[in-house]
Motif scaffolding. Structure first.
Motif, PDB file in Angstrom:
ATOM      1  N   ARG A   1       7.885   1.465   4.468  1.00 21.41           N
ATOM      2  CA  ARG A   1       6.647   2.167   4.102  1.00 21.41           C
ATOM      3  C   ARG A   1       5.837   1.196   3.270  1.00 21.41           C
ATOM      4  O   ARG A   1       6.266   0.757   2.200  1.00 21.41           O
ATOM      5  CB  ARG A   1       6.947   3.434   3.302  1.00 21.41           C
ATOM      6  CG  ARG A   1       5.685   4.160   2.886  1.00 21.41           C
ATOM      7  CD  ARG A   1       5.998   5.353   2.011  1.00 21.41           C
ATOM      8  NE  ARG A   1       4.756   5.981   1.542  1.00 21.41           N
ATOM      9  CZ  ARG A   1       4.132   6.944   2.197  1.00 21.41           C
ATOM     10  NH1 ARG A   1       4.635   7.424   3.327  1.00 21.41           N
ATOM     11  NH2 ARG A   1       3.016   7.451   1.716  1.00 21.41           N
TER      12      ARG A   1
ATOM     13  N   PRO B   1      -0.405   2.665   3.049  1.00 24.40           N
ATOM     14  CA  PRO B   1      -0.739   3.815   3.909  1.00 24.40           C
ATOM     15  C   PRO B   1       0.062   3.813   5.210  1.00 24.40           C
ATOM     16  O   PRO B   1      -0.052   4.743   6.017  1.00 24.40           O
ATOM     17  CB  PRO B   1      -2.233   3.612   4.187  1.00 24.40           C
ATOM     18  CG  PRO B   1      -2.410   2.135   4.126  1.00 24.40           C
ATOM     19  CD  PRO B   1      -1.464   1.630   3.089  1.00 24.40           C
ATOM     20  N   LEU B   2       0.876   2.751   5.401  1.00 24.29           N
ATOM     21  CA  LEU B   2       1.542   2.567   6.692  1.00 24.29           C
ATOM     22  C   LEU B   2       2.992   3.022   6.623  1.00 24.29           C
ATOM     23  O   LEU B   2       3.717   2.686   5.697  1.00 24.29           O
ATOM     24  CB  LEU B   2       1.484   1.078   7.086  1.00 24.29           C
ATOM     25  CG  LEU B   2       2.048   0.711   8.436  1.00 24.29           C
ATOM     26  CD1 LEU B   2       1.257   1.348   9.566  1.00 24.29           C
ATOM     27  CD2 LEU B   2       2.072  -0.807   8.580  1.00 24.29           C
ATOM     28  N   GLU B   3       3.382   3.807   7.626  1.00 22.42           N
ATOM     29  CA  GLU B   3       4.774   4.232   7.738  1.00 22.42           C
ATOM     30  C   GLU B   3       5.258   3.885   9.140  1.00 22.42           C
ATOM     31  O   GLU B   3       4.576   4.139  10.121  1.00 22.42           O
ATOM     32  CB  GLU B   3       4.904   5.752   7.545  1.00 22.42           C
ATOM     33  CG  GLU B   3       4.667   6.230   6.134  1.00 22.42           C
ATOM     34  CD  GLU B   3       4.762   7.745   6.059  1.00 22.42           C
ATOM     35  OE1 GLU B   3       5.891   8.285   6.154  1.00 22.42           O
ATOM     36  OE2 GLU B   3       3.698   8.393   5.982  1.00 22.42           O
TER      37      GLU B   3
ATOM     38  N   ARG C   1       2.556   5.404  11.643  1.00 26.99           N
ATOM     39  CA  ARG C   1       1.546   6.364  11.173  1.00 26.99           C
ATOM     40  C   ARG C   1       0.738   5.703  10.080  1.00 26.99           C
ATOM     41  O   ARG C   1       1.287   5.031   9.195  1.00 26.99           O
ATOM     42  CB  ARG C   1       2.224   7.629  10.645  1.00 26.99           C
ATOM     43  CG  ARG C   1       2.722   8.547  11.754  1.00 26.99           C
ATOM     44  CD  ARG C   1       3.161   9.896  11.198  1.00 26.99           C
ATOM     45  NE  ARG C   1       4.345   9.785  10.366  1.00 26.99           N
ATOM     46  CZ  ARG C   1       5.581   9.781  10.848  1.00 26.99           C
ATOM     47  NH1 ARG C   1       5.793   9.875  12.157  1.00 26.99           N
ATOM     48  NH2 ARG C   1       6.600   9.675  10.033  1.00 26.99           N
ATOM     49  N   LEU C   2      -0.543   5.906  10.171  1.00 26.16           N
ATOM     50  CA  LEU C   2      -1.451   5.351   9.155  1.00 26.16           C
ATOM     51  C   LEU C   2      -2.095   6.530   8.444  1.00 26.16           C
ATOM     52  O   LEU C   2      -2.740   7.380   9.085  1.00 26.16           O
ATOM     53  CB  LEU C   2      -2.517   4.477   9.836  1.00 26.16           C
ATOM     54  CG  LEU C   2      -3.325   3.574   8.914  1.00 26.16           C
ATOM     55  CD1 LEU C   2      -2.423   2.545   8.257  1.00 26.16           C
ATOM     56  CD2 LEU C   2      -4.431   2.885   9.721  1.00 26.16           C
ATOM     57  N   ASP C   3      -1.864   6.561   7.151  1.00 30.28           N
ATOM     58  CA  ASP C   3      -2.349   7.727   6.364  1.00 30.28           C
ATOM     59  C   ASP C   3      -1.836   9.019   6.970  1.00 30.28           C
ATOM     60  O   ASP C   3      -2.548  10.031   7.041  1.00 30.28           O
ATOM     61  CB  ASP C   3      -3.881   7.727   6.290  1.00 30.28           C
ATOM     62  CG  ASP C   3      -4.416   6.507   5.542  1.00 30.28           C
ATOM     63  OD1 ASP C   3      -3.752   6.090   4.555  1.00 30.28           O
ATOM     64  OD2 ASP C   3      -5.437   5.947   5.972  1.00 30.28           O
ATOM     65  N   GLY C   4      -0.627   8.973   7.463  1.00 31.44           N
ATOM     66  CA  GLY C   4       0.010  10.173   7.991  1.00 31.44           C
ATOM     67  C   GLY C   4      -0.356  10.516   9.413  1.00 31.44           C
ATOM     68  O   GLY C   4       0.146  11.487   9.969  1.00 31.44           O
TER      69      GLY C   4
ATOM     70  N   HIS D   1      -7.912  -0.693   6.914  1.00 31.35           N
ATOM     71  CA  HIS D   1      -7.093  -1.191   5.787  1.00 31.35           C
ATOM     72  C   HIS D   1      -6.933  -2.711   5.783  1.00 31.35           C
ATOM     73  O   HIS D   1      -6.581  -3.280   4.753  1.00 31.35           O
ATOM     74  CB  HIS D   1      -5.716  -0.532   5.832  1.00 31.35           C
ATOM     75  CG  HIS D   1      -5.790   0.944   5.590  1.00 31.35           C
ATOM     76  ND1 HIS D   1      -6.006   1.476   4.330  1.00 31.35           N
ATOM     77  CD2 HIS D   1      -5.717   2.012   6.426  1.00 31.35           C
ATOM     78  CE1 HIS D   1      -6.031   2.792   4.408  1.00 31.35           C
ATOM     79  NE2 HIS D   1      -5.868   3.154   5.689  1.00 31.35           N
TER      80      HIS D   1
END
Lengths: 481, 229
Positions: free
Chosen positions: B132, B135-137, B146-149, B208
């Motif tokens: 993580r 903002p990146l997961e 996922r970016l910002d969820g 980003h």
């Protein structure tokens, strides 16, 4: 002790006891034979009528001479091979010299007889005394007498002349061994001559070999001592030559190391003094101007870094020049090595205004090598990239299916392909003035190339898109791209 | 940085100028540091709360190798060896005796601090499992970013690219390494193919600006939250 003296002593030590033993055995044998002959002769006289009666008639004057009168061989028994009693000689048997059956013995004397009473007392005053303990009724041998004389004692049936002692001559002690003629001297002298002929050249060759070894030692073992002989002395000379070769090689190696060490000390002293002087100058400027001298500060840092790299490079260079043996090959993690090198050069790069970046694999990339040499080689490449780069320098370590490739890239002016060979040579530093290269010490690429070579790797040079130089350390065969 | 604030380094260096200087550099980098200016066996009090030992070799009293040998018999604390001798045999012997790293004098203060921090950080990096970054997961099992969820909608190649870069945020990854990992080995092999994929990935991760170009090397994922390469 010389070889000749040793041979003479050994020969004497072996020959003398042998000769003495032969003499003693022969003398004993001949004495025994003479005694037996004398016994036989005396018994013949005892059997002769009138012989012992002469003693009984006048024992005080009796000498054992046979009765006078014409010779009568039928009445007088004679021992086999013995001459007439009047000419009785005890002599050795053997080949006759002169008349058959009669061999004159030099210095021989006629047989003599002495009579003794039953009590063992001599019947004549000049008779030799009998030794004590003689058996009364047995023949006695080994009677005391001087050399060349034998005596035997025989009991008789006479009550007056109860014991007769016969005395004869035998060969002198030494005369019994040596042949009658001097022909024996021929083979003896031939043997001695042959020994001298054989030993003489051997001794001379050994002396020549000794002188050759001394000359060779004086000439640092550069001269051969081999004389072409195919015997043991020739083998000794060849063995010495082989040993001398090893000594010479070790001498040369030692001298080479000493020369390299002297060269290293001299070069280090010379090369260190210049940047040290520059560093002093920068520090003096700093002292005078305080923090308002950023150029002096950067210069001081640069010179300090240069000094450290220089001393390491000179050490590695001296080692590469003299040490052709196996490396200290151990597992080396190139990932960690590259990270160390880049970390060391970041302050320099920042001072030079160069952005130094690195990319390494996430895990260890291990090869077998000498970590000191490899780290110095990579450090030199990175140092060059920083010095020559305008704004960028990068170090990339990538694993390959068989090995790795380590690229050091800069955006500097690059180099012409035909200038690579000159850059890799150490000759640029061989000038008497040992002037410092404008942007470096001139040893870096030479060391990197030699280290690559020692590890079975290659140093490849190529251009960078947009301008610059790409140096790759990796498997030989050109740039991996 | 917070992870290293309370880290303590024991510096064993006899030089009266260098020893205190090393301590100052470490303290200046936010580490706690103690100085031992002689060569002697280390006891429990010396090693109390120590996370790393910086050990000089040529010490008055006991040689650094002897200290290292005794230390390794009782402790697993990492050891960074300092040596003035650039000699392979010394380095190999030090590592064989249990040293974790070595540095040859002279060195820059910045280099020294970086090496100490890298050695202190290493166990922390090894403990990192999930990815993580700001903002990146990245969900490695579902292979989804996922970016910002919100799902970034990455292709397989783009996801592999991002995963390769996100394994070491802030660290440059070479073009060869990226290409070998994400591109079809039997493909055309055009070097620009990778750039095209990166360009598309950048657009999907905008605004980003997580992916940076590294001159001469390739790309890297920008370090966030104090992460260092």
């Amino acid at each position: 002790m010389t070889l000749r003296r040793r041979i003479a002593l050994v020969t004497a030590a072996v020959l003398l006891p042998t000769v003495l033993a032969i003499f003693a055995w022969d003398a004993h044998d001949r004495r025994r034979a003479a005694e037996q002959e004398l016994i036989t002769f005396t018994r013949g006289l005892l059997a002769m009528p009138g012989w012992i009666e002469g003693c009984e008639a006048d024992p005080a004057r009796w000498t054992g001479r046979r009765p006078t009168g014409p010779p009568d061989s039928a009445r007088r028994p004679r021992p086999p091979g013995s001459p007439a009693p009047s000419a009785a000689r005890l002599r050795r048997p053997g080949p006759a010299a002169g008349r058959p059956g009669f061999v004159p013995v030099p210095h021989s004397e006629p047989a003599r007889f002495f009579a003794y009473g039953a009590d063992g007392q001599p019947l004549r005053p000049d008779n030799p005394a009998l030794p004590a303990g003689l058996p009364d009724d047995a023949v006695a041998l080994d009677m005391p007498a001087r050399s060349g004389i034998v005596r035997i004692s025989l009991p008789t049936a006479s009550p007056i002349c109860a014991r007769i002692v016969g005395q004869g001559t035998t060969e002198p002690w030494l005369g019994g061994v040596l042949p009658a003629t001097h022909v024996w001297l021929v083979p003896v002298l031939a043997v001695v001559g042959a020994v001298l002929l054989a030993v003489g050249p051997v001794v001379r060759r050994i002396r020549r070999l000794t002188r050759a070894v001394q000359r060779s030692a004086d000439a640092d073992y550069a001269e051969s001592v081999a004389d072409g002989g195919r015997d043991e002395i020739g083998a000794l000379a060849r063995a010495f030559d082989a040993a001398a070769r090893q000594v010479r090689e070790q001498l040369e190696e030692t001298r080479s190391r000493e020369a390299a060490l002297r060269d290293y000390v001299a070069n280090t002293t010379h090369d260190v003094m210049i940047p040290l002087t520059v560093l002093r100058g920068h520090l003096a400027e700093l002292e005078a101007g305080g923090a308002a001298c950023p150029d002096a500060m950067r210069g001081a840092l640069r010179e300090a870094h240069y000094l450290g790299a220089l001393i390491h490079n000179l050490g590695v260079s001296a080692r590469l020049a003299t040490d052709d043996g196996p490396m200290h090959a151990n597992p080396v993690d190139l990932t960690a090595l590259v990270e160390r090198v880049v970390a060391r050069h970041r302050p320099v790069a920042r001072g030079e205004g160069v952005d130094l970046q690195v990319a390494v694999p996430p895990g260890p990339l291990t090869i077998d090598g000498d970590v000191t040499l490899l780290e110095q080689a990579v450090g030199n490449l990175v140092d060059n990239a920083i010095r020559y780069g305008r704004a960028h320098a990068a170090v990339v370590l990538d694993p390959l299916p068989a090995g790795f490739v380590l690229a050091v890239i800069d955006d500097g002016p690059g180099i012409e392909p035909d200038a690579v060979e000159a850059m890799l040579a150490r000759g640029g530093r061989a000038d008497a003035a040992r002037s410092r290269a404008p942007k470096g010490q001139g040893l870096g690429l030479y060391i990197a190339a030699r280290v690559a070579e020692r590890h079975g790797l290659a140093l490849n040079f190529g251009p960078v898109e947009g301008g610059g130089l790409r140096v790759e350390l990796g498997p030989s065969g050109g740039l991996a791209g | 940085m917070m992870a290293t604030m309370s880290r303590c380094v024991l510096v064993i260096e006899d030089d009266p100028a260098l020893g205190p200087q090393l301590v100052r550099h470490l303290v200046g980098a936010g580490l706690a540091a103690r100085l031992l200016a002689e060569g002697r066996p280390l006891d429990g009090e010396d090693l109390h709360d120590v996370d790393l030992v910086v050990l000089d070799l040529m010490l008055p009293g006991q040689h650094g190798f002897d200290i290292l040998r005794q230390l390794r018999a009782t402790s697993a604390v990492p050891v960074l060896v300092l040596s003035a001798r650039n000699d392979t045999a010394d380095k190999v012997r030090g590592l064989q005796l249990g040293a974790d790293d070595y540095m040859t004098k002279p060195f820059w203060p910045e280099e020294f601090v970086a090496r100490v921090q890298a050695r202190l950080r290493r166990p922390l990096l090894e403990r990192q499992a999930g990815i993580r970054i700001g903002p990146l997961e990245l969900d490695l099992d579902r292979r989804e970013a996922r970016l910002d969820g919100v799902s970034a909608g990455l292709t397989r190649v783009e996801f592999e690219l991002l995963a390769a870069l996100s394994e070491r945020p802030g660290a440059a990854v070479s073009r060869r390494a990226l290409a070998g990992r994400v591109l079809d080995p039997d493909g055309p092999g055009d070097p620009r193919t990778l750039d095209v994929h990166v360009s598309r990935l950048r657009k999907k991760l905008a605004p980003h600006g997580l992916i940076e170009t590294v001159w001469g090397i390739g790309y890297r994922l920008r370090a966030l939250d104090g992460e260092a390469p």
